[in-house]
Design an enzyme around this catalytic site. Structure first.
Site, PDB file in Angstrom:
ATOM      1  N   ASP A 165      -2.315  54.691  50.955  1.00 41.76           N
ATOM      2  CA  ASP A 165      -2.798  56.134  50.990  1.00 41.76           C
ATOM      3  C   ASP A 165      -4.240  55.855  50.593  1.00 41.76           C
ATOM      4  OD1 ASP A 165      -2.935  56.096  48.049  1.00 41.76           O
ATOM      5  OD2 ASP A 165      -1.576  57.455  47.882  1.00 41.76           O
ATOM      6  N   ASP A 211       6.847  60.491  53.693  1.00 40.29           N
ATOM      7  CA  ASP A 211       6.876  59.621  52.700  1.00 40.29           C
ATOM      8  C   ASP A 211       7.340  60.633  51.538  1.00 40.29           C
ATOM      9  OD1 ASP A 211       4.064  60.345  52.367  1.00 40.29           O
ATOM     10  OD2 ASP A 211       4.523  59.666  50.362  1.00 40.29           O
ATOM     11  N   CYS A 255      29.421  57.477  52.140  1.00 39.60           N
ATOM     12  CA  CYS A 255      27.994  56.660  51.832  1.00 39.60           C
ATOM     13  C   CYS A 255      28.552  55.348  52.237  1.00 39.60           C
ATOM     14  CB  CYS A 255      27.247  56.984  50.644  1.00 39.60           C
ATOM     15  SG  CYS A 255      25.985  55.731  50.800  1.00 39.60           S
ATOM     16  N   CYS A 271      26.891  52.716  51.320  1.00 36.13           N
ATOM     17  CA  CYS A 271      25.640  51.826  50.640  1.00 36.13           C
ATOM     18  C   CYS A 271      26.412  50.738  49.767  1.00 36.13           C
ATOM     19  CB  CYS A 271      24.678  52.577  49.979  1.00 36.13           C
ATOM     20  SG  CYS A 271      24.976  53.012  48.393  1.00 36.13           S
ATOM     21  N   CYS A 289      27.850  52.583  46.665  1.00 35.59           N
ATOM     22  CA  CYS A 289      29.309  53.352  46.574  1.00 35.59           C
ATOM     23  C   CYS A 289      30.337  52.448  47.157  1.00 35.59           C
ATOM     24  CB  CYS A 289      28.985  54.268  47.798  1.00 35.59           C
ATOM     25  SG  CYS A 289      27.745  55.643  47.312  1.00 35.59           S
ATOM     26  N   HIS A 325      21.373  54.058  45.898  1.00 36.08           N
ATOM     27  CA  HIS A 325      22.319  54.880  46.717  1.00 36.08           C
ATOM     28  C   HIS A 325      21.441  56.126  47.336  1.00 36.08           C
ATOM     29  CE1 HIS A 325      24.867  58.213  47.970  1.00 36.08           C
ATOM     30  NE2 HIS A 325      24.033  58.797  47.343  1.00 36.08           N
TER      31      HIS A 325
HETATM   32 ZN   LIG Z   1      25.884  55.369  48.516  1.00 31.04          ZN
END
Ligand SMILES: [Zn+2]
Length: 377
Positions: free
Chosen positions: A91, A262, A300, A302, A305, A331
């Protein structure tokens, strides 16, 4: 042009694109995590690679003060310094500076460092030069952020000054391996928004930021202002809605034609133990999770998880183990990136409206919660 946009699918005003820069390609609609001081807080560049992040944002205000843009330039810019090969967007520093009640004149803005009280000045030219040293692939022109609420006269003055500064930033821009984006302002006044976008586009930038939205105005005022700006922006340039990242605003923004976002929301919430899930926000500190063997979000995929339970992560959070904030951050970012995958897939199959209804059903109620709407950076 330093950047090309290949539109790969459309669903109404929404589109998926592949944007190609001198560094490589990224795919929109896209969420960019915020690496305020050279890192997304609690994460490394390796973590971002594993998450599939394509662009990370750096805050010029913080980096020019600590450790200084010249030092970062000596270490290969932000890419070399942070050992990150993906895209970087910086920025202009304006958003932080304008929150410090600075002295503003036609030439630039003078402000005091929040680190040590020292006085600094940013002009449209120096903001370009600092971002050249930081080495971002995409840099942003210095704009004037007007407070909310502002009178029409204040909004108009901020918009005119932003346009004058945009022209100076464009003239100061030299590095061909860096794309420069202009920024549209105009508050929630749809006519001013459209005029700002039209006149910024006429200056001819590689892409366009839409600033000064989701700063506390109601959603029903934000979306028309956003639509008015986008209606005046060229189809073949990226549109970046700045500082917005709550799930419903992401879907609504894409539906109006936004390509990039963002926000600190997923990472800031994560560090404080608030988990983003398909069922909405989950407060991990809640006693209900004390003995819970299940993952943060059953849907999820990820790394967190797949491996750790709510009970374990809650325990780490309650005893202030630093890794707790890091794991929930991983996560939350994975969840937002997966949402962007779903959004891109929905645009490609013409089903964004269906996904929007689903997201609105879970995320719409948080209307009076500033953080919930993502109006934080
Ligand atoms: Zn997750």
């Amino acid at each position: 042009m330093t950047l090309t946009v290949d539109i790969t699918a459309r669903d109404g005003a929404a589109r998926t694109t592949t944007v190609t820069t001198t560094r490589g390609s990224y795919h929109t609609p896209l969420f960019m995590p915020v690496g305020t001081r050279g890192a997304v807080r609690t994460l490394t560049s390796a973590d971002l690679e594993e998450l599939g992040v394509e662009i990370v944002l750096g805050n010029t205000y913080h980096l020019m003060l600590r450790p200084g843009a010249e030092l970062i330039a000596r270490h290969g810019g932000l890419h070399g310094f942070a050992a990150w090969d993906g895209h970087v967007l910086t920025d202009s520093g304006g958003f932080q500076v304008f929150s410090l009640a600075p002295h503003v004149d036609d030439d630039g803005v003078t402000f005091r460092s929040t680190y040590d009280g020292s006085t600094h000045r940013l002009t449209p030219e120096s903001a370009v030069q600092v971002q050249e040293l930081l080495g971002a692939d995409i840099q942003m022109a210095l704009d004037v952020c007007s407070p909310l609420p502002s009178t029409p006269a204040v909004l108009r003055e901020a918009m005119e000054r932003t346009l004058a500064w945009a022209a100076r930033a464009r003239d100061a821009h030299r590095r061909e391996d860096q794309a420069l984006f202009g920024i549209c302002q105009g508050g929630t006044d749809v006519d001013l928004r459209a005029e700002s976008a039209r006149r910024t586009a006429a200056l001819g930038f590689a892409g366009y930021g839409i600033g000064g939205l989701s700063v506390g105005e109601p959603r029903e005022e934000m979306l028309p202002a956003l639509a008015a700006a986008i209606s005046e922006l060229p189809d073949d340039r990226p549109r970046y809605l700045m500082g917005v990242g709550d799930p419903l605003a992401l879907v609504d923004g894409v539906a109006l034609g936004v390509d990039q976002f963002d926000c600190v929301l997923p990472t800031r919430l994560g560090r404080h133990g608030t988990v983003l899930t398909d069922g909405g926000r989950l407060q991990l500190r809640g006693a209900a999770h004390r003995d819970d063997d299940g993952p943060l979000d059953p849907k999820c995929a990820c790394a967190v998880c797949r491996r750790w339970s709510r009970a374990y992560l809650r325990h780490l959070l309650m005893v202030d183990e630093p890794v707790a904030g890091r794991l929930v951050t991983v996560h939350n970012l994975a969840w937002v990136l997966a949402l962007m995958d779903r959004i891109r897939a929905a645009v490609a199959t013409g089903t964004l409206g269906v996904l929007r209804e689903e997201i609105a059903g879970v995320w719409a109620p948080a209307t009076d919660d500033q953080e919930a709407r993502g109006g934080v950076r």
